[in-house]
Write a protein that holds these residues in place. Structure first.
Motif, PDB file in Angstrom:
ATOM      1  N   ILE A  56       6.583  -4.952 -10.767  1.00 56.58           N
ATOM      2  CA  ILE A  56       7.248  -3.855  -9.681  1.00 56.58           C
ATOM      3  C   ILE A  56       6.267  -3.433  -8.289  1.00 56.58           C
ATOM      4  O   ILE A  56       4.952  -3.444  -8.647  1.00 56.58           O
ATOM      5  CB  ILE A  56       7.001  -2.623 -10.791  1.00 56.58           C
ATOM      6  CG1 ILE A  56       8.176  -2.639 -11.852  1.00 56.58           C
ATOM      7  CG2 ILE A  56       7.866  -1.492  -9.839  1.00 56.58           C
ATOM      8  CD1 ILE A  56       7.757  -1.788 -13.180  1.00 56.58           C
ATOM      9  N   ILE A  57       6.992  -3.503  -7.257  1.00 53.23           N
ATOM     10  CA  ILE A  57       6.289  -3.416  -6.063  1.00 53.23           C
ATOM     11  C   ILE A  57       6.594  -2.265  -5.317  1.00 53.23           C
ATOM     12  O   ILE A  57       7.841  -1.977  -4.936  1.00 53.23           O
ATOM     13  CB  ILE A  57       6.386  -4.713  -5.339  1.00 53.23           C
ATOM     14  CG1 ILE A  57       6.104  -6.003  -6.008  1.00 53.23           C
ATOM     15  CG2 ILE A  57       5.647  -4.662  -4.032  1.00 53.23           C
ATOM     16  CD1 ILE A  57       6.477  -7.262  -5.232  1.00 53.23           C
ATOM     17  N   ASN A  58       5.811  -1.572  -4.614  1.00 55.99           N
ATOM     18  CA  ASN A  58       6.110  -0.237  -3.840  1.00 55.99           C
ATOM     19  C   ASN A  58       5.357  -0.779  -2.466  1.00 55.99           C
ATOM     20  O   ASN A  58       4.379  -1.297  -2.275  1.00 55.99           O
ATOM     21  CB  ASN A  58       5.431   0.945  -4.477  1.00 55.99           C
ATOM     22  CG  ASN A  58       6.008   1.487  -5.565  1.00 55.99           C
ATOM     23  OD1 ASN A  58       6.006   1.180  -6.670  1.00 55.99           O
ATOM     24  ND2 ASN A  58       6.977   2.731  -5.246  1.00 55.99           N
ATOM     25  N   ILE A  59       6.222  -0.733  -1.425  1.00 57.39           N
ATOM     26  CA  ILE A  59       5.800  -1.080  -0.257  1.00 57.39           C
ATOM     27  C   ILE A  59       5.922   0.305   1.013  1.00 57.39           C
ATOM     28  O   ILE A  59       6.549   0.964   0.495  1.00 57.39           O
ATOM     29  CB  ILE A  59       6.581  -2.166   0.385  1.00 57.39           C
ATOM     30  CG1 ILE A  59       8.081  -2.117   0.456  1.00 57.39           C
ATOM     31  CG2 ILE A  59       6.265  -3.489  -0.667  1.00 57.39           C
ATOM     32  CD1 ILE A  59       8.902  -2.992   1.174  1.00 57.39           C
ATOM     33  N   ASP A  60       5.199   0.249   1.999  1.00 57.48           N
ATOM     34  CA  ASP A  60       5.286   1.201   3.017  1.00 57.48           C
ATOM     35  C   ASP A  60       4.503   0.654   4.070  1.00 57.48           C
ATOM     36  O   ASP A  60       3.565  -0.234   4.200  1.00 57.48           O
ATOM     37  CB  ASP A  60       4.639   2.560   2.470  1.00 57.48           C
ATOM     38  CG  ASP A  60       5.030   3.840   3.299  1.00 57.48           C
ATOM     39  OD1 ASP A  60       6.063   3.451   4.196  1.00 57.48           O
ATOM     40  OD2 ASP A  60       4.526   4.673   3.313  1.00 57.48           O
ATOM     41  N   GLY A  61       4.821   1.171   5.232  1.00 55.71           N
ATOM     42  CA  GLY A  61       4.387   1.007   6.504  1.00 55.71           C
ATOM     43  C   GLY A  61       4.440   1.877   7.485  1.00 55.71           C
ATOM     44  O   GLY A  61       5.348   2.850   7.461  1.00 55.71           O
ATOM     45  N   GLY A  62       3.453   2.065   8.338  1.00 52.87           N
ATOM     46  CA  GLY A  62       3.451   3.124   9.518  1.00 52.87           C
ATOM     47  C   GLY A  62       2.722   2.931  10.803  1.00 52.87           C
ATOM     48  O   GLY A  62       1.908   1.891  10.627  1.00 52.87           O
ATOM     49  N   GLN A 102       8.027  -2.495  12.375  1.00 52.66           N
ATOM     50  CA  GLN A 102       7.112  -3.703  12.091  1.00 52.66           C
ATOM     51  C   GLN A 102       6.277  -3.559  11.100  1.00 52.66           C
ATOM     52  O   GLN A 102       6.193  -4.743  10.305  1.00 52.66           O
ATOM     53  CB  GLN A 102       6.388  -3.960  13.619  1.00 52.66           C
ATOM     54  CG  GLN A 102       7.248  -4.832  14.670  1.00 52.66           C
ATOM     55  CD  GLN A 102       6.627  -4.658  15.754  1.00 52.66           C
ATOM     56  OE1 GLN A 102       5.556  -4.130  16.107  1.00 52.66           O
ATOM     57  NE2 GLN A 102       7.115  -5.738  16.574  1.00 52.66           N
ATOM     58  N   ALA A 103       5.662  -2.340  10.882  1.00 51.07           N
ATOM     59  CA  ALA A 103       4.706  -2.199   9.737  1.00 51.07           C
ATOM     60  C   ALA A 103       5.410  -2.367   8.379  1.00 51.07           C
ATOM     61  O   ALA A 103       5.022  -2.913   7.631  1.00 51.07           O
ATOM     62  CB  ALA A 103       4.152  -1.055   9.838  1.00 51.07           C
ATOM     63  N   PRO A 116      15.890  -8.181  18.098  1.00 49.10           N
ATOM     64  CA  PRO A 116      15.836  -9.581  17.944  1.00 49.10           C
ATOM     65  C   PRO A 116      14.396  -9.786  17.262  1.00 49.10           C
ATOM     66  O   PRO A 116      14.422 -10.989  16.364  1.00 49.10           O
ATOM     67  CB  PRO A 116      15.824 -10.210  19.230  1.00 49.10           C
ATOM     68  CG  PRO A 116      16.260  -9.266  20.147  1.00 49.10           C
ATOM     69  CD  PRO A 116      16.288  -8.172  19.560  1.00 49.10           C
ATOM     70  N   ASP A 117      13.495  -9.225  17.531  1.00 46.24           N
ATOM     71  CA  ASP A 117      11.946  -9.322  16.862  1.00 46.24           C
ATOM     72  C   ASP A 117      12.179  -9.091  15.192  1.00 46.24           C
ATOM     73  O   ASP A 117      11.613  -9.890  14.239  1.00 46.24           O
ATOM     74  CB  ASP A 117      10.990  -8.362  17.411  1.00 46.24           C
ATOM     75  CG  ASP A 117       9.773  -8.360  16.826  1.00 46.24           C
ATOM     76  OD1 ASP A 117       8.968  -9.346  16.881  1.00 46.24           O
ATOM     77  OD2 ASP A 117       9.373  -7.448  16.134  1.00 46.24           O
ATOM     78  N   LEU A 118      12.897  -8.017  14.914  1.00 46.26           N
ATOM     79  CA  LEU A 118      13.088  -7.747  13.463  1.00 46.26           C
ATOM     80  C   LEU A 118      13.888  -8.696  13.059  1.00 46.26           C
ATOM     81  O   LEU A 118      13.809  -9.307  11.542  1.00 46.26           O
ATOM     82  CB  LEU A 118      13.558  -6.461  13.237  1.00 46.26           C
ATOM     83  CG  LEU A 118      12.780  -4.854  13.745  1.00 46.26           C
ATOM     84  CD1 LEU A 118      13.354  -3.667  13.423  1.00 46.26           C
ATOM     85  CD2 LEU A 118      11.280  -4.993  12.911  1.00 46.26           C
ATOM     86  N   ALA A 119      14.766  -9.326  13.520  1.00 45.62           N
ATOM     87  CA  ALA A 119      15.773 -10.319  12.965  1.00 45.62           C
ATOM     88  C   ALA A 119      15.142 -11.555  12.723  1.00 45.62           C
ATOM     89  O   ALA A 119      15.337 -12.115  11.578  1.00 45.62           O
ATOM     90  CB  ALA A 119      16.851 -10.509  14.160  1.00 45.62           C
ATOM     91  N   ASP A 159       0.308 -12.025  15.158  1.00 47.15           N
ATOM     92  CA  ASP A 159      -0.407 -11.027  15.400  1.00 47.15           C
ATOM     93  C   ASP A 159      -0.522  -9.655  14.651  1.00 47.15           C
ATOM     94  O   ASP A 159      -1.365  -8.825  14.893  1.00 47.15           O
ATOM     95  CB  ASP A 159       0.016 -10.575  16.867  1.00 47.15           C
ATOM     96  CG  ASP A 159       1.488  -9.919  16.911  1.00 47.15           C
ATOM     97  OD1 ASP A 159       2.007 -10.339  15.587  1.00 47.15           O
ATOM     98  OD2 ASP A 159       1.917  -9.009  17.559  1.00 47.15           O
ATOM     99  N   LEU A 160      -0.014  -9.749  13.258  1.00 44.88           N
ATOM    100  CA  LEU A 160      -0.037  -8.839  12.285  1.00 44.88           C
ATOM    101  C   LEU A 160      -0.989  -9.048  11.306  1.00 44.88           C
ATOM    102  O   LEU A 160      -0.931  -9.671  10.404  1.00 44.88           O
ATOM    103  CB  LEU A 160       1.193  -8.402  11.906  1.00 44.88           C
ATOM    104  CG  LEU A 160       2.267  -7.974  13.008  1.00 44.88           C
ATOM    105  CD1 LEU A 160       3.690  -7.634  12.492  1.00 44.88           C
ATOM    106  CD2 LEU A 160       1.862  -6.821  13.927  1.00 44.88           C
TER     107      LEU A 160
END
Length: 196
Positions: free
Chosen positions: A4-10, A46-47, A89-92, A195-196
């Motif tokens: 089970i995986i919880n994810i988040d970004g900010g 992106q996060a 386009p970046d997210l795609a 770059d991330l």
């Protein structure tokens, strides 16, 4: 193995300094790995995408086969499921890479409200506060390997588990015969996440 995986970004500033986080648990609730990955400059989306990417990489390291992924980003969940179009386009392009990483797994992904996703949020905020990736059983390799921090912060406890500054091992060197081919292939197809 099922996890089970919880994810988040900010991102503070959107765009600005940010972090992506995942918390991976066994079905009995034991934390197998958690990481807050600091990103010097990113958007919130992106996060969020990077959090999913990192969770998939770590799941492969752990040998997991069935993933239940939980996110408080409705956009990410709907875009992953194909219910929302990805116009950026970046997210795609990032989603295309995520889908490649997801192929070996059986995945169920769902959206929850933010107050039900506190664990990765705490980890992402810790990484943003320290301006340093932190983790417990973090990802061993990322390509390219980020430079080590000049001064590592003191370790701490997040979600009841001790986290330490993340220092990646250098990626294993390719075999001599394949080295030129690998270098050429990498130059032709750079990752959007480099770059991330």
């Amino acid at each position: 193995m099922q996890v089970i995986i919880n994810i988040d970004g900010g991102s503070r500033g959107n765009p600005g300094p940010g972090a992506s986080a995942y918390v991976i648990k066994s079905t009995d609730g034991r934390i197998l790995a958690q990481e807050g990955h600091f990103i010097p400059h990113c958007t919130n989306n992106q996060a969020e995408y990077t959090a999913l990417r990192l969770a998939l990489i770590k799941s492969a390291e752990l040998g997991a086969t069935r993933l239940e992924i939980i996110s408080d980003s409705l956009l990410l969940v709907k875009q992953y499921l194909g219910e929302y179009k990805i116009k950026n386009p970046d997210l795609a392009a990032r989603m295309a890479e995520i889908r490649t990483l997801a192929r070996p797994f059986h995945i169920a992904i769902r959206h929850v409200l933010r107050h039900l996703n506190k664990e990765p949020d705490a980890l992402a905020n810790k990484a943003m506060d320290l301006k340093q990736s932190v983790g417990f059983n973090p990802i061993v390799h990322l390509h390219p390997a980020p430079a080590a921090a000049a001064a590592a912060p003191q370790s701490d406890t997040v979600n009841g588990v001790r986290v330490v500054p993340v220092v990646r091992e250098p990626a294993p060197a390719p075999a001599p015969v394949a080295a030129k081919k690998a270098k050429k292939a990498a130059a032709q197809q750079p990752s959007l996440f480099d770059d991330l």
